[in-house]
Design an enzyme around this catalytic site. Structure first.
Site: not given
Length: 282
Positions: A141, A154
Site C-alpha cells: 500500500s 495497518y
C-alpha cells in the site's frame, strides 16, 4: 492441466476477488482462497458472469493457521504440482491511536497482514525455487511508504511487508523467482468498512484523541469520490504476472507517486507540517 497456475489469497471481496477474475480471463487456473467458504458467493457469481467459473478453484485458507496452510499446500501440490504466480492479498486494516491500541490488537493485525504472508509464501517457496521460475506479488500500500496518524497497526504491517519483500527478492533472484510489491493508493474496496478496523476506541467520546480521529475520518471521507476503480489494480497485477522481468515496486493510484516522491525529498519538519495542516484545515 496446461494453464498457468495462480494462487490469490483473500478473495471474498476487493482486490482479491477482482484479481482472481482478471487472471482467470487471462487463461490462468486460479486457486482463490477464502477464510470462510460461506463468503465465496460473490466470487462465484462474478466468475459465472464472465464465463470463467471452470478456471476458479475456491479453497478455504486461514493464513494465520498453520494446519490450514499445510492442507492448502498439499492440495495444490497434489492437484497441479506447480505455482506460477502467488498473490498475497489477504489482510485487513486496523485503526486507532497508539496509546489506545492493545498489544493483542497489534498482534492480530500482524498475524494476518505480516506473518500470514510469510507463512503462505514459505509454503510454496521450495516448489517455486525448484521450478526455477515464478512470481510472488505482495499487495502492499502507499501506507507501506508513507505513514499517517491514527492508522499505525495497518501502516506498520505494510512497512514490514516492504522490507521483507526486498530481502526475499534478493534471496530468490538467483533461482529465477521474482518478488514484486504493488503499492495502491485509495481504491473503492471495503477494507475500511465497519467491522474491518482493529481499534475504535479513538472514536469514543471519552477518548482524548476523538477530535483528532474525527479530523482523520473527515479527511478520508472527503476524498472518497476520487477513490479509484480496483479493476485498475487487478489489471496491473495480471500484467505483472505475465512479465519476464518485473520491477520491484509498482505504485498505483491517484497521487501515489507524487506523495512518495515528496515524502522522500522534503525535510521531515516540512512534511509533517503539510500533513497536519491538511488534517485540520477547515
Amino acid at each position: 492441466m496446461n494453464d498457468k497456475i495462480a494462487i490469490v489469497t483473500g478473495t471474498t471481496s476487493g482486490f482479491g476477488l477482482i484479481t482472481s477474475i482478471e487472471l482467470a480471463r487471462k487463461g490462468y487456473t486460479v486457486f482463490a482462497t477464502v477464510r470462510n467458504s460461506s463468503k465465496s458467493a460473490d466470487l462465484i457469481q462474478e466468475a459465472r458472469k464472465y464465463g470463467v467459473e471452470s478456471k476458479i478453484i475456491v479453497h478455504v485458507l486461514d493464513v494465520t493457521d498453520e494446519k490450514s496452510i499445510q492442507t492448502f499446500q498439499s492440495r495444490v501440490i497434489e492437484d497441479v504440482g506447480r505455482v506460477d504466480v502467488l498473490i498475497n492479498n489477504a489482510g485487513f486494516a486496523g485503526a486507532g491511536f497508539v496509546e489506545e491500541i492493545s498489544m493483542e490488537e497489534y498482534r492480530k493485525q500482524f498475524e494476518t497482514n505480516v506473518f500470514g504472508v510469510f507463512a503462505v509464501t514459505k509454503a510454496f517457496l521450495p516448489l517455486m525455487r525448484k521450478q526455477g521460475q515464478g512470481c510472488i506479488i505482495n499487495i502492499s500500500s502507499i501506507s507501506g511508504k508513507v505513514a499517517f496518524p491514527g492508522l499505525s497497526p495497518y501502516i506498520a504491517s505494510k512497512h514490514a511487508i516492504e522490507g521483507w519483500s526486498e530481502s526475499l527478492r534478493l534471496e530468490m533472484q538467483p533461482f529465477g523467482v521474482k518478488v514484486v510489491l504493488i503499492e495502491p493508493g485509495s481504491y473503492k474496496t471495503n477494507i475500511w468498512s465497519p467491522g474491518k478496523q482493529v481499534a475504535v476506541e479513538s472514536m469514543k467520546s471519552y477518548s482524548p484523541y476523538q477530535d483528532y480521529m474525527q479530523s482523520i475520518e473527515r479527511y478520508i471521507g472527503h476524498g472518497e469520490d476520487s477513490f479509484g476503480d480496483p479493476l485498475e489494480v487487478a489489471k496491473k497485477i495480471a500484467e505483472i504476472a505475465g512479465k519476464k522481468n518485473p520491477k520491484m515496486r509498482y505504485p498505483i493510484g491517484r497521487g501515489v507517486k507524487a506523495s512518495i516522491l515528496l515524502k522522500n525529498l522534503l525535510p521531515w519538519r516540512l512534511w509533517e507540517k503539510i500533513i497536519i495542516s491538511k488534517l485540520f484545515e477547515k
